[in-house]
Design a protein around this motif. Structure first.
Motif, PDB file in Angstrom:
ATOM      1  N   SER A   4      37.222  50.107  38.557  1.00  0.00           N
ATOM      2  CA  SER A   4      36.370  50.824  39.505  1.00  0.00           C
ATOM      3  C   SER A   4      36.672  50.338  40.917  1.00  0.00           C
ATOM      4  CB  SER A   4      34.896  50.583  39.177  1.00  0.00           C
ATOM      5  OG  SER A   4      34.074  51.128  40.171  1.00  0.00           O
ATOM      6  N   GLU A   5      37.100  51.243  41.767  1.00  0.00           N
ATOM      7  CA  GLU A   5      37.525  50.870  43.116  1.00  0.00           C
ATOM      8  C   GLU A   5      36.393  50.284  43.958  1.00  0.00           C
ATOM      9  OE1 GLU A   5      40.595  50.812  44.439  1.00  0.00           O
ATOM     10  OE2 GLU A   5      41.360  51.355  42.458  1.00  0.00           O
ATOM     11  N   GLN A   6      35.143  50.603  43.623  1.00  0.00           N
ATOM     12  CA  GLN A   6      34.050  50.033  44.404  1.00  0.00           C
ATOM     13  C   GLN A   6      33.945  48.520  44.220  1.00  0.00           C
ATOM     14  OE1 GLN A   6      30.050  51.229  43.346  1.00  0.00           O
ATOM     15  NE2 GLN A   6      30.658  51.638  41.242  1.00  0.00           N
ATOM     16  N   THR A   7      34.604  47.997  43.177  1.00  0.00           N
ATOM     17  CA  THR A   7      34.628  46.550  42.981  1.00  0.00           C
ATOM     18  C   THR A   7      35.318  45.859  44.147  1.00  0.00           C
ATOM     19  OG1 THR A   7      34.719  46.902  40.583  1.00  0.00           O
ATOM     20  CG2 THR A   7      35.291  44.708  41.377  1.00  0.00           C
ATOM     21  N   LEU A   8      36.341  46.495  44.719  1.00  0.00           N
ATOM     22  CA  LEU A   8      37.084  45.896  45.829  1.00  0.00           C
ATOM     23  C   LEU A   8      36.181  45.636  47.029  1.00  0.00           C
ATOM     24  CD1 LEU A   8      40.368  48.025  45.716  1.00  0.00           C
ATOM     25  CD2 LEU A   8      40.093  45.636  45.027  1.00  0.00           C
ATOM     26  N   SER A   9      35.406  46.633  47.417  1.00  0.00           N
ATOM     27  CA  SER A   9      34.516  46.457  48.563  1.00  0.00           C
ATOM     28  C   SER A   9      33.417  45.456  48.264  1.00  0.00           C
ATOM     29  CB  SER A   9      33.915  47.806  48.987  1.00  0.00           C
ATOM     30  OG  SER A   9      33.197  48.400  47.925  1.00  0.00           O
ATOM     31  N   LYS A  10      32.953  45.433  47.012  1.00  0.00           N
ATOM     32  CA  LYS A  10      31.912  44.477  46.634  1.00  0.00           C
ATOM     33  C   LYS A  10      32.442  43.047  46.740  1.00  0.00           C
ATOM     34  CE  LYS A  10      28.649  45.733  45.656  1.00  0.00           C
ATOM     35  NZ  LYS A  10      28.099  46.273  44.425  1.00  0.00           N
ATOM     36  N   VAL A  11      33.650  42.827  46.262  1.00  0.00           N
ATOM     37  CA  VAL A  11      34.257  41.497  46.343  1.00  0.00           C
ATOM     38  C   VAL A  11      34.471  41.097  47.797  1.00  0.00           C
ATOM     39  CG1 VAL A  11      36.394  40.213  45.901  1.00  0.00           C
ATOM     40  CG2 VAL A  11      35.315  41.507  44.054  1.00  0.00           C
ATOM     41  N   GLU A  56      34.749  35.559  40.232  1.00  0.00           N
ATOM     42  CA  GLU A  56      35.641  36.093  39.196  1.00  0.00           C
ATOM     43  C   GLU A  56      35.439  37.601  39.076  1.00  0.00           C
ATOM     44  OE1 GLU A  56      36.226  34.223  34.984  1.00  0.00           O
ATOM     45  OE2 GLU A  56      34.553  35.630  34.805  1.00  0.00           O
ATOM     46  N   VAL A  57      36.518  38.321  38.790  1.00  0.00           N
ATOM     47  CA  VAL A  57      36.417  39.744  38.456  1.00  0.00           C
ATOM     48  C   VAL A  57      36.913  39.927  37.034  1.00  0.00           C
ATOM     49  CG1 VAL A  57      37.301  42.066  38.915  1.00  0.00           C
ATOM     50  CG2 VAL A  57      36.567  40.620  40.808  1.00  0.00           C
ATOM     51  N   ASP A  58      36.170  40.707  36.271  1.00  0.00           N
ATOM     52  CA  ASP A  58      36.453  40.911  34.846  1.00  0.00           C
ATOM     53  C   ASP A  58      36.444  42.406  34.535  1.00  0.00           C
ATOM     54  OD1 ASP A  58      36.577  40.953  32.104  1.00  0.00           O
ATOM     55  OD2 ASP A  58      34.683  39.923  31.778  1.00  0.00           O
ATOM     56  N   GLY A  59      37.586  42.905  34.035  1.00  0.00           N
ATOM     57  CA  GLY A  59      37.620  44.290  33.569  1.00  0.00           C
ATOM     58  C   GLY A  59      38.480  45.201  34.418  1.00  0.00           C
ATOM     59  N   GLY A  60      39.390  45.926  33.774  1.00  0.00           N
ATOM     60  CA  GLY A  60      40.203  46.914  34.462  1.00  0.00           C
ATOM     61  C   GLY A  60      41.343  46.333  35.280  1.00  0.00           C
ATOM     62  N   ILE A  61      41.580  45.035  35.164  1.00  0.00           N
ATOM     63  CA  ILE A  61      42.622  44.382  35.960  1.00  0.00           C
ATOM     64  C   ILE A  61      44.000  44.740  35.414  1.00  0.00           C
ATOM     65  CG2 ILE A  61      43.532  42.192  36.785  1.00  0.00           C
ATOM     66  CD1 ILE A  61      40.749  42.847  37.834  1.00  0.00           C
ATOM     67  N   LEU A 101      42.465  41.489  45.079  1.00  0.00           N
ATOM     68  CA  LEU A 101      41.167  40.855  44.883  1.00  0.00           C
ATOM     69  C   LEU A 101      41.149  39.421  45.398  1.00  0.00           C
ATOM     70  CD1 LEU A 101      40.714  42.320  41.325  1.00  0.00           C
ATOM     71  CD2 LEU A 101      39.135  42.738  43.217  1.00  0.00           C
ATOM     72  N   LYS A 102      40.256  39.135  46.345  1.00  0.00           N
ATOM     73  CA  LYS A 102      40.120  37.803  46.918  1.00  0.00           C
ATOM     74  C   LYS A 102      39.107  37.006  46.090  1.00  0.00           C
ATOM     75  CE  LYS A 102      41.153  39.387  51.606  1.00  0.00           C
ATOM     76  NZ  LYS A 102      40.646  39.478  53.001  1.00  0.00           N
ATOM     77  N   TRP A 124      49.579  37.181  42.603  1.00  0.00           N
ATOM     78  CA  TRP A 124      48.180  37.034  43.009  1.00  0.00           C
ATOM     79  C   TRP A 124      48.017  35.842  43.940  1.00  0.00           C
ATOM     80  CZ3 TRP A 124      44.283  33.589  40.504  1.00  0.00           C
ATOM     81  CH2 TRP A 124      43.006  33.811  40.991  1.00  0.00           C
ATOM     82  N   LYS A 125      48.635  34.707  43.597  1.00  0.00           N
ATOM     83  CA  LYS A 125      48.528  33.524  44.439  1.00  0.00           C
ATOM     84  C   LYS A 125      49.194  33.740  45.787  1.00  0.00           C
ATOM     85  CE  LYS A 125      46.260  30.865  41.602  1.00  0.00           C
ATOM     86  NZ  LYS A 125      44.852  30.509  41.907  1.00  0.00           N
ATOM     87  N   LEU A 126      50.286  34.479  45.791  1.00  0.00           N
ATOM     88  CA  LEU A 126      50.961  34.775  47.054  1.00  0.00           C
ATOM     89  C   LEU A 126      50.090  35.613  47.972  1.00  0.00           C
ATOM     90  CD1 LEU A 126      54.638  35.535  45.948  1.00  0.00           C
ATOM     91  CD2 LEU A 126      53.850  33.568  47.268  1.00  0.00           C
ATOM     92  N   GLU A 127      49.388  36.570  47.372  1.00  0.00           N
ATOM     93  CA  GLU A 127      48.589  37.509  48.167  1.00  0.00           C
ATOM     94  C   GLU A 127      47.347  36.862  48.762  1.00  0.00           C
ATOM     95  OE1 GLU A 127      49.060  40.592  49.132  1.00  0.00           O
ATOM     96  OE2 GLU A 127      51.007  40.813  48.188  1.00  0.00           O
ATOM     97  N   ILE A 128      46.658  36.051  47.969  1.00  0.00           N
ATOM     98  CA  ILE A 128      45.386  35.513  48.461  1.00  0.00           C
ATOM     99  C   ILE A 128      45.572  34.212  49.209  1.00  0.00           C
ATOM    100  CG2 ILE A 128      44.103  36.656  46.632  1.00  0.00           C
ATOM    101  CD1 ILE A 128      43.730  33.952  45.321  1.00  0.00           C
TER     102      ILE A 128
END
Length: 211
Positions: free
Chosen positions: A144-151, A166-171, A179-180, A207-211
């Motif tokens: 769910s893309e709204q997870t990005l703004s929530k994070v 932590e984010v869980d699901g749909g990854i 995701l930060k 992921w580590k490179l990005e964040i």
């Protein structure tokens, strides 16, 4: 990994080996998902046998938490953290503090929950999980893309360094690097990959490179 009678831990281990940083076990009952399979608590011990040096999270997807806390008592030493549903956390938190449990306590929120509500819990809880999917209890759902703004909003909390996010699901490969967060949970994307270990290593590296 699901704590149910159909989960094949041997097969999962053959696919991922020791490559995960931690292992999450999902215990789902009918209070969350009406078609939930029969729970098998022996999965927890088997997971610890396969990954004795890894952190083991139990994602307790149930509104009947007192029942499961009692059932899980003899398995508490196998768990590092239990993550509770937002709707029951307040009720169970004081009881768990009084019990002086050995595991850490986390809370998971739907991605529709207001950041203001989430923020209220960050002073008491060192682990916050945001669900990346709309419906709880089963794998293979789209992110769910709204997870990005929530994070992004949570990442701006002034006490952000006081808790793990932590984010869980749909990854999967299309979203994990956006995701930060401190931890990512991915099941079906990894286990259905042609090479699960390579997929995990890709996630870790990029992921580590990005964040």
């Amino acid at each position: 990994i699901y704590s149910d009678i159909d989960e094949n831990i041997d097969d999962i281990y053959l696919k991922v080996g020791q490559s995960p940083d931690f292992i999450q076990i999902d215990l789902v009952d009918e209070t969350i998902y009406k078609n939930a399979k029969e729970v098998d608590l022996n999965v927890i011990k088997k997971v610890k046998d396969y990954w004795p040096e890894k952190e083991i999270e139990l994602h307790l997807m149930s509104l009947n938490v007192n029942y499961w806390i009692e059932k899980l008592d003899y398995l508490a030493d196998y768990l590092n953290i239990i993550i509770f549903h937002e709707d029951v956390f307040e009720k169970i938190y004081s009881d768990l503090k009084d019990m002086k449990v050995n595991y850490d306590i986390g809370i998971f929120f739907k991605n529709t929950t207001s950041p203001d509500v989430i923020k209220q819990y960050t002073s008491n809880c060192k682990h916050i999980t945001i669900m990346g999917i709309e419906n709880l209890g089963y794998s293979g759902q789209k992110f769910s893309e709204q997870t990005l703004s929530k994070v992004d909003e949570i990442d701006k909390f002034e006490n952000r360094n006081k808790f793990n996010l932590e984010v869980d699901g749909g990854i999967d490969s299309t979203n994990f690097y956006k995701l930060k967060v401190d931890k990512l949970v991915s099941g079906s994307s990894i286990l259905t990959s042609n090479n699960s270990i390579n997929k995990i290593m890709e996630f870790k590296r990029l992921w580590k490179l990005e964040i």
